[in-house]
Design an enzyme around this catalytic site. Structure first.
Site, PDB file in Angstrom:
ATOM      1  N   TRP A  59      -4.749  -8.364   4.154  1.00 52.40           N
ATOM      2  CA  TRP A  59      -3.958  -9.506   3.702  1.00 52.40           C
ATOM      3  C   TRP A  59      -3.904 -10.542   4.806  1.00 52.40           C
ATOM      4  CZ3 TRP A  59      -2.030  -4.537   4.394  1.00 52.40           C
ATOM      5  CH2 TRP A  59      -1.256  -4.326   5.529  1.00 52.40           C
ATOM      6  N   ASP A  66      -8.484  -3.093   2.734  1.00 49.21           N
ATOM      7  CA  ASP A  66      -7.243  -3.412   2.028  1.00 49.21           C
ATOM      8  C   ASP A  66      -6.479  -4.319   2.993  1.00 49.21           C
ATOM      9  OD1 ASP A  66      -4.942  -3.563   0.565  1.00 49.21           O
ATOM     10  OD2 ASP A  66      -4.467  -1.426   0.615  1.00 49.21           O
ATOM     11  N   CYS A 123      -7.367  -1.545   7.101  1.00 53.70           N
ATOM     12  CA  CYS A 123      -6.180  -2.030   6.404  1.00 53.70           C
ATOM     13  C   CYS A 123      -5.313  -2.812   7.381  1.00 53.70           C
ATOM     14  CB  CYS A 123      -5.388  -0.872   5.801  1.00 53.70           C
ATOM     15  SG  CYS A 123      -3.943  -1.420   4.849  1.00 53.70           S
ATOM     16  N   SER A 166       0.853  -1.189   0.000  1.00 51.01           N
ATOM     17  CA  SER A 166       0.000   0.000   0.000  1.00 51.01           C
ATOM     18  C   SER A 166       0.887   1.236   0.000  1.00 51.01           C
ATOM     19  CB  SER A 166      -0.895   0.009   1.246  1.00 51.01           C
ATOM     20  OG  SER A 166      -1.745  -1.118   1.268  1.00 51.01           O
TER      21      SER A 166
END
Length: 690
Positions: free
Chosen positions: A689, A687, A642, A450
């Site tokens: 992971w 966003d 995020c 990012s």
């Protein structure tokens, strides 16, 4: 009749040529567009490139096509494995196809003696991968139009499907689910169950293996295939070139394409052509000796690259020298590392995954994913090339016994070379054809980060914020992140460390032929849907613990600049968490600057999990601010998350449902529907992971 003057003749000729071009769609001169294309055709080489998959299969005598939609290379790898297995076990004439390279309006003319396989990764929040966007939009459209007037349109199409997903995302495996549904709605015949791999649970490989065996059985019955004993059948030929050396100008030493080889890399710079960008600044963000977090400034002013706040930057890594040496040593290639080789496909639909001619060292260092966890299926295929009968028996057991493989390989996080060392001991695996290693190992993929800066504030400079991955494991070397340790080495070199050696690793910092000297890194930009509201007066709530704060630094940087320019900026809440305020409080001094610029429009709420008697995380702080959070959401605030998908993002989602239910006095089920509708309206963005 009046005489035609020169101008009349020119105009008439132009009109004539234009008419021919329109009526023939340019086919009269299509073959002369590229000298390479016309010379190849004249020489009887590969047939002209076509976007018609049926035509392509007929040209190359194929009866099975394996399409892939891949973002990081895993789906492409599984597609290649399916194609290879289909040929070796069942005699299918297979080809692998990138979805973006073909049109799909003629899928209806694929004969019923053929089969299509779809290996589809789901990207982000239920989106298609970049190379599958056009296919997905076409196949799921209400008015999908095909070349024939059949009813149903795809009644002749036989297909199988496998999806790659992550259960920590709401739209788990939506690509394979939606595409399967669309194909069946159009009349296509699915063979076997549609498989689903789960990266979130860490079971992707085993999910794939568990799916494919019953799929092959169902396909063999449907198409009358007979299984035979699988033997290694190379896809590529590898020839050692004695007439060339690594100094020869035509030999690739890690360059991604011909422009880079010739020293004149030009744009457009993208996922196929990285920009070798200068790193203008790098610094350490942590105040602790045993962990690193890097801040880097990447200069893109010499390129055509641009970005918007919230986008991602892709870094093209290089493998660490220690692991390159290990791989070359265990395969018996260490003494031949600089030997020039030419790699060519043995059949026309296969693609060599890197430029050629090149060297063994360059392939292993820049193009093979040698540090990734090894697959059980790949180990099984290498049993035939074991240096001893004992090693062969062990490899066979590892390939066939899921639990034994988990105990001996997965639990120890072995890559391919480490696994071969563990099984073979001091013996080298010299019998493995290099072509088998090319086919069995993924291509090195760019890693995405990012962007932690605002394009409004610094248009031609991209900020990266990255924790350097290093995990201690009992009884073996620590597990190292390939790209973040590479970036650490670059930072150490920039700061004047004599011999950059992060965590016991070394890197070719100056790149192929020393073209990266002066601290450069290959990059490209990937655009994202993770964006600030177009109206800066809209309130925003951001949840970003650890390096999850990266895009929010960019968001707040942008809002501070807008406020300074006199714009009306909405309420801006940032929830940040880390271990200790004294150790890993990222950008601690900067937040004060943004507070000065934004005044009471900005609040930073922190959660330091190890500074108090009880562990406190961002979701706890969110609940403490329930009243204001709910008020802002009722004002249509945008909500952003995020960071870690598996735990943090789920806990934050649950906390938001609880806040909505309690503050509005509604049942949890109703609150859950409201939060889901926020996602659908793009008011809740992630966003994350795993």
């Amino acid at each position: 009749m009046a005489q035609l003057d020169t101008l009349d003749i020119v105009v008439l000729a132009a009109l004539l040529l234009g008419t021919i071009a329109y009526l023939t769609k340019g086919s009269y001169w299509a073959v002369t567009k590229s000298p390479a294309t016309s010379s190849n055709a004249a020489a009887g080489n590969k047939p002209q490139k076509t976007r018609n998959i049926v035509e392509k299969m007929e040209q190359s005598n194929k009866n099975c096509v394996v399409f892939y939609g891949s973002q990081t290379g895993t789906a492409e790898d599984y597609a290649s494995r399916l194609a290879k297995e289909g040929k070796s076990r069942f005699g299918l004439e297979t080809m692998v196809a990138d979805l973006e390279e073909y049109d799909f309006d003629n899928l209806d003319s694929l004969g019923d003696d053929k089969v299509a396989m779809f290996v589809l990764a789901t990207y982000g929040e239920g989106e298609p991968t970049d190379n599958a966007v056009d296919f997905y939009e076409f196949i799921t459209a209400e008015d999908a139009s095909f070349s024939q007037a059949a009813d149903p349109p795809l009644g002749n199409l036989k297909f199988v499907a496998f999806g790659l997903g992550n259960n920590t995302y709401e739209h788990y495996n939506s690509m394979v689910r939606n595409v399967t549904k669309a194909l069946e709605k159009l009349g296509a015949q699915r063979i076997g169950a549609a498989g689903e791999g789960d990266d979130g649970a860490g079971t992707m490989e085993e999910d794939f293996l568990a799916w494919k065996d019953p799929m092959w059985k169902a396909l063999a019955e449907k198409m009358g295939l007979e299984e035979r004993e699988a033997v290694y059948d190379p896809v590529f030929t590898v020839e050692e070139k004695e007439d060339l050396t690594k100094e020869s100008p035509e030999v690739y030493l890690g360059e991604p394409n011909k422009m880079h080889l010739e020293g004149a890399a030009k744009g457009p710079f993208n996922a196929h052509n990285p920009y070798i960008a200068p790193i203008t600044e790098s610094r350490e963000l942590f105040n602790v000796k045993d962990r690193n977090c890097l801040h880097m400034e990447i200069d893109i002013s010499g390129s055509n690259l641009s970005y918007e706040t919230g986008d991602h930057i892709a870094v093209w890594p290089t493998n660490p020298g220690k692991e390159v040496d290990r791989f070359l040593r265990v395969t018996g290639l260490i003494a031949k590392r600089d030997q020039v080789i030419s790699v060519k496909p043995l059949e026309q639909t296969a693609k060599v995954p890197f430029p050629s001619p090149t060297t063994y060292d360059a392939v292993v260092r820049y193009h093979m994913e040698i540090c990734a966890p090894v697959s059980r299926q790949f180990l099984a295929t290498l049993a035939a090339f074991a240096p001893t009968e004992q090693a062969k028996a062990e490899m066979t057991k590892l390939g066939n016994d899921k639990d034994y493989f988990h105990e001996k390989i997965t639990n120890r996080c072995f890559n391919i070379a480490q696994a071969l060392e563990a099984v073979g001991g001091q013996d080298q695996w010299t019998a493995i054809p290099f072509s088998a290693l090319i086919e069995g190992l993924n291509k090195v993929q760019p890693r995405y980060y990012s962007i932690s800066s605002s394009s409004l504030v610094q248009k031609k400079k991209i900020s990266i914020t990255a924790v350097v991955e290093s995990v201690e494991l009992p009884g073996r070397d620590a597990l190292k992140g390939v790209t973040t340790n590479y970036l650490l080495a670059l930072m150490q070199k920039q700061q004047g460390v004599a011999n950059p050696d992060p965590h016991g690793l070394t890197y070719e910092i100056t790149g192929p032929r020393n073209k990266y000297d002066g601290i450069h890194v290959p990059v490209h930009v990937r655009h994202s849907n993770f964006k600030l509201p177009s109206d800066p007066s809209k309130p925003i709530i951001m949840i970003g613990p650890g390096t999850g704060v990266a895009p929010f630094r960019g968001f707040i940087q942008e809002r501070a600049a807008q406020a300074k320019a006199g714009q009306n900026v909405g309420r801006t809440l940032l929830f940040f968490g880390c271990r200790k305020a004294s150790e890993d409080f990222l950008y601690s001094s900067e937040w004060k600057e943004y507070e000065d610029a934004l005044g009471d429009k900005f609040s930073l709420i922190t959660a330091f999990s190890r500074d108090g008697p009880n562990k406190v995380y961002v979701q706890h702080r969110l609940l403490e601010q329930a009243k204001e959070v709910n008020e802002l959401l009722e004002q249509k605030a945008y909500f952003y998350v995020c960071g870690d998908a598996a735990n943090m993002a789920r806990e934050v989602n649950a906390a938001l449902i609880k806040i909505t239910a309690e503050q509005r006095g509604i049942p949890d089920a109703k609150a859950e529907e409201i939060v889901k509708s926020m996602r659908s309206a793009n008011q809740y963005q992630e966003d994350v992971w795993s």
